[in-house]
Design an enzyme around this catalytic site. Structure first.
Site, PDB file in Angstrom:
ATOM      1  N   GLY A 159       5.738   6.751   1.533  1.00 24.78           N
ATOM      2  CA  GLY A 159       6.029   6.061   0.273  1.00 24.78           C
ATOM      3  C   GLY A 159       5.383   4.693   0.290  1.00 24.78           C
ATOM      4  O   GLY A 159       4.567   4.392   1.153  1.00 24.78           O
ATOM      5  N   VAL A 160       5.798   3.886  -0.699  1.00 24.14           N
ATOM      6  CA  VAL A 160       5.181   2.567  -0.826  1.00 24.14           C
ATOM      7  C   VAL A 160       5.693   1.641   0.280  1.00 24.14           C
ATOM      8  O   VAL A 160       6.864   1.678   0.636  1.00 24.14           O
ATOM      9  CB  VAL A 160       5.495   1.965  -2.222  1.00 24.14           C
ATOM     10  CG1 VAL A 160       4.811   0.616  -2.400  1.00 24.14           C
ATOM     11  CG2 VAL A 160       5.054   2.925  -3.319  1.00 24.14           C
ATOM     12  N   VAL A 161       4.805   0.841   0.809  1.00 23.42           N
ATOM     13  CA  VAL A 161       5.181  -0.176   1.797  1.00 23.42           C
ATOM     14  C   VAL A 161       5.165  -1.524   1.077  1.00 23.42           C
ATOM     15  O   VAL A 161       4.216  -1.840   0.353  1.00 23.42           O
ATOM     16  CB  VAL A 161       4.181  -0.188   2.983  1.00 23.42           C
ATOM     17  CG1 VAL A 161       4.542  -1.266   3.991  1.00 23.42           C
ATOM     18  CG2 VAL A 161       4.140   1.179   3.662  1.00 23.42           C
ATOM     19  N   ASP A 215      -1.270   9.617  16.359  1.00 27.76           N
ATOM     20  CA  ASP A 215      -1.968   9.407  15.081  1.00 27.76           C
ATOM     21  C   ASP A 215      -2.837   8.156  15.140  1.00 27.76           C
ATOM     22  O   ASP A 215      -2.779   7.309  14.256  1.00 27.76           O
ATOM     23  CB  ASP A 215      -0.938   9.320  13.937  1.00 27.76           C
ATOM     24  CG  ASP A 215      -1.596   9.525  12.578  1.00 27.76           C
ATOM     25  OD1 ASP A 215      -2.743  10.039  12.539  1.00 27.76           O
ATOM     26  OD2 ASP A 215      -0.980   9.168  11.564  1.00 27.76           O
ATOM     27  N   GLY A 223       0.830  -1.207   0.000  1.00 30.55           N
ATOM     28  CA  GLY A 223       0.000   0.000   0.000  1.00 30.55           C
ATOM     29  C   GLY A 223       0.856   1.245   0.000  1.00 30.55           C
ATOM     30  O   GLY A 223       2.063   1.187   0.210  1.00 30.55           O
ATOM     31  N   GLY A 260       1.777   4.690   1.698  1.00 28.22           N
ATOM     32  CA  GLY A 260       1.683   5.333   3.009  1.00 28.22           C
ATOM     33  C   GLY A 260       2.171   6.756   2.957  1.00 28.22           C
ATOM     34  O   GLY A 260       2.494   7.285   1.894  1.00 28.22           O
ATOM     35  N   THR A 261       2.241   7.357   4.118  1.00 30.55           N
ATOM     36  CA  THR A 261       2.712   8.735   4.260  1.00 30.55           C
ATOM     37  C   THR A 261       4.111   8.899   3.680  1.00 30.55           C
ATOM     38  O   THR A 261       4.452   9.925   3.110  1.00 30.55           O
ATOM     39  CB  THR A 261       2.791   9.074   5.766  1.00 30.55           C
ATOM     40  OG1 THR A 261       1.633   8.556   6.399  1.00 30.55           O
ATOM     41  CG2 THR A 261       2.935  10.548   6.003  1.00 30.55           C
ATOM     42  N   LYS A 287       9.044  -0.386   5.171  1.00 32.90           N
ATOM     43  CA  LYS A 287       8.695   1.008   4.935  1.00 32.90           C
ATOM     44  C   LYS A 287       9.972   1.808   4.818  1.00 32.90           C
ATOM     45  O   LYS A 287      10.800   1.786   5.735  1.00 32.90           O
ATOM     46  CB  LYS A 287       7.917   1.484   6.164  1.00 32.90           C
ATOM     47  CG  LYS A 287       6.867   2.490   5.929  1.00 32.90           C
ATOM     48  CD  LYS A 287       6.234   2.869   7.255  1.00 32.90           C
ATOM     49  CE  LYS A 287       4.931   2.159   7.492  1.00 32.90           C
ATOM     50  NZ  LYS A 287       4.172   2.753   8.610  1.00 32.90           N
TER      51      LYS A 287
HETATM   52  P1  AMP Z   1       1.402   3.584   6.332  1.00 33.83           P
HETATM   53  O1  AMP Z   1       2.630   4.244   5.820  1.00 33.83           O
HETATM   54  O2  AMP Z   1       1.586   3.046   7.714  1.00 33.83           O
HETATM   55  O3  AMP Z   1       0.158   4.402   6.186  1.00 33.83           O
HETATM   56  O4  AMP Z   1       1.185   2.245   5.444  1.00 33.83           O
HETATM   57  C1  AMP Z   1       0.707   2.266   4.134  1.00 33.83           C
HETATM   58  C2  AMP Z   1      -0.020   0.988   3.839  1.00 33.83           C
HETATM   59  O5  AMP Z   1       0.902  -0.095   3.946  1.00 33.83           O
HETATM   60  C3  AMP Z   1      -1.120   0.667   4.826  1.00 33.83           C
HETATM   61  O6  AMP Z   1      -2.352   1.154   4.403  1.00 33.83           O
HETATM   62  C4  AMP Z   1      -1.121  -0.827   4.881  1.00 33.83           C
HETATM   63  O7  AMP Z   1      -1.949  -1.315   3.842  1.00 33.83           O
HETATM   64  C5  AMP Z   1       0.301  -1.203   4.580  1.00 33.83           C
HETATM   65  N1  AMP Z   1       1.058  -1.550   5.791  1.00 33.83           N
HETATM   66  C6  AMP Z   1       1.769  -0.723   6.621  1.00 33.83           C
HETATM   67  N2  AMP Z   1       2.355  -1.388   7.606  1.00 33.83           N
HETATM   68  C7  AMP Z   1       2.035  -2.690   7.419  1.00 33.83           C
HETATM   69  C8  AMP Z   1       2.334  -3.910   8.119  1.00 33.83           C
HETATM   70  N3  AMP Z   1       3.116  -3.935   9.210  1.00 33.83           N
HETATM   71  N4  AMP Z   1       1.807  -5.048   7.630  1.00 33.83           N
HETATM   72  C9  AMP Z   1       1.029  -5.046   6.535  1.00 33.83           C
HETATM   73  N5  AMP Z   1       0.715  -3.952   5.838  1.00 33.83           N
HETATM   74  C10 AMP Z   1       1.197  -2.782   6.267  1.00 33.83           C
END
Ligand code: AMP
Length: 305
Positions: A16-18, A127, A11, A13-14, A33
């Site tokens: 970049g891509v995770v 948050d 996904g 995130g704030t 991340k």
């Molecule tokens: P974030 O930067 O935390 O907003 O993460 C972006 C996206 O990555 C989220 O909406 C989740 O779909 C995915 N994600 C973040 N952390 C995790 C994790 N520990 N396990 C699985 N998916 C994650």
């Protein structure tokens, strides 16, 4: 990155891509991340490293585990977390996933346990929102993303506006308070509890702090000497901003399907004056958690349709 094999993007995130990846030597599936320095010449933020170390030592059943941290050749910090299966936002949005009163009790209980653990260690999450409540396949809730906002300073000044959702922000911050306290996190907990009961966001303000405050005051009434004695010492009222006086709406008119004990707990958490809000440990001692139905055991939670 040598020790990891990327599997797929999880996904956006704030930061970049995770990515989902496999740790080559252990076979562990992780989420990676990458946090890039804002300016190349600034390198890796030193506070970031301290914060990460703090997270790294934080072992708790309901806090996402930071498995590894490494620097990448392009001067980014890569944070490696245990990989979750889903999150509360996805569960709430998927109306084919049932959400009983017992499920709600389990979700809010584990959130409070996680928040109490943070506050005991003087860590403020800053948050809290449904998408930061992750779930492992076995139903364990893992609070994620905490402290990350602090890596680059306060969320207000450094996070991209699209990434910050206003809906969980407490009124004292919207009115310009300079400091967060644990009560600020508790307002967000209350918003999540309300969202679980309504199955839609409770206070979805439109794009600005003022609009969000309007939304809050429509429900809670405007602040005054009685409900929030020192609100007018905050920056916004000090600058002369005023609101037309409106009364509070009784919670049982909003949460028509919720049991009385749930409403009573919610009322104790969602109080305009941060000094009068329940703490996480006070909330966990509320009769709501001992009155039937008991919280659904984590292994019985339905996480996907
Ligand atoms: P974030 O930067 O935390 O907003 O993460 C972006 C996206 O990555 C989220 O909406 C989740 O779909 C995915 N994600 C973040 N952390 C995790 C994790 N520990 N396990 C699985 N998916 C994650």
């Amino acid at each position: 990155m040598d020790n990891y094999k990327t599997i797929k993007a999880l996904g956006q995130g704030t930061w970049g891509v995770v990515y989902m990846a496999e740790q080559k030597d252990t076979g562990l599936i992780v989420a990676i991340k990458k946090i890039k320095a804002k300016k190349q010449e600034e390198g890796v933020d030193f506070t970031a490293v301290r914060e990460i170390k703090l997270l790294r030592d934080f072992r708790h059943e309901n806090i996402i585990r930071l498995v590894d941290v490494f620097a990448t050749p392009d001067m980014a910090v890569a944070l490696v977390y245990e990989c979750a299966h889903t999150d509360l936002e996805k569960i709430l949005k998927n109306l084919s996933i049932p959400l009983s009163m017992a499920d709600i009790k389990q979700h809010i209980r584990t959130l409070l346990v996680a928040v109490a653990a943070c506050h005991e260690r003087w860590i403020l999450h800053r948050d809290l929102k449904p998408d930061n409540m992750l779930f492992l396949k076995d139903g364990t809730m893992k609070l994620a993303d905490f402290g990350l906002a602090r890596l680059y300073g306060t969320p207000k000044t450094h996070l991209s506006p699209q990434a910050i959702t206003l809906w969980y922000k407490p009124p004292e911050l919207l009115m310009g308070a300079y400091e967060y306290s644990s009560a600020a996190d508790m307002w967000s907990v209350g918003c999540i509890f309300a969202e679980l009961l309504l199955r839609r966001p409770f206070l979805p303000g439109q794009n600005s702090d003022i609009a969000q405050l309007d939304k809050i005051f429509t429900v809670f009434g405007t602040p005054n000497e009685t409900n929030w004695p020192d609100y007018n010492t905050l920056p916004l009222p000090c600058r002369g901003l005023t609101w037309d006086s409106v009364p509070a709406i009784p919670f049982d008119e909003i949460f028509t399907a919720a049991p009385k004990d749930a409403i009573s707990l919610l009322r104790s958490i969602m109080v305009l004056d941060p000094n009068n809000r329940f703490s996480a440990s006070q909330a966990l001692s509320h009769p709501y958690f001992t009155i039937d139905p008991p919280p659904t055991p984590k292994e019985n939670l339905i996480l996907s349709s």
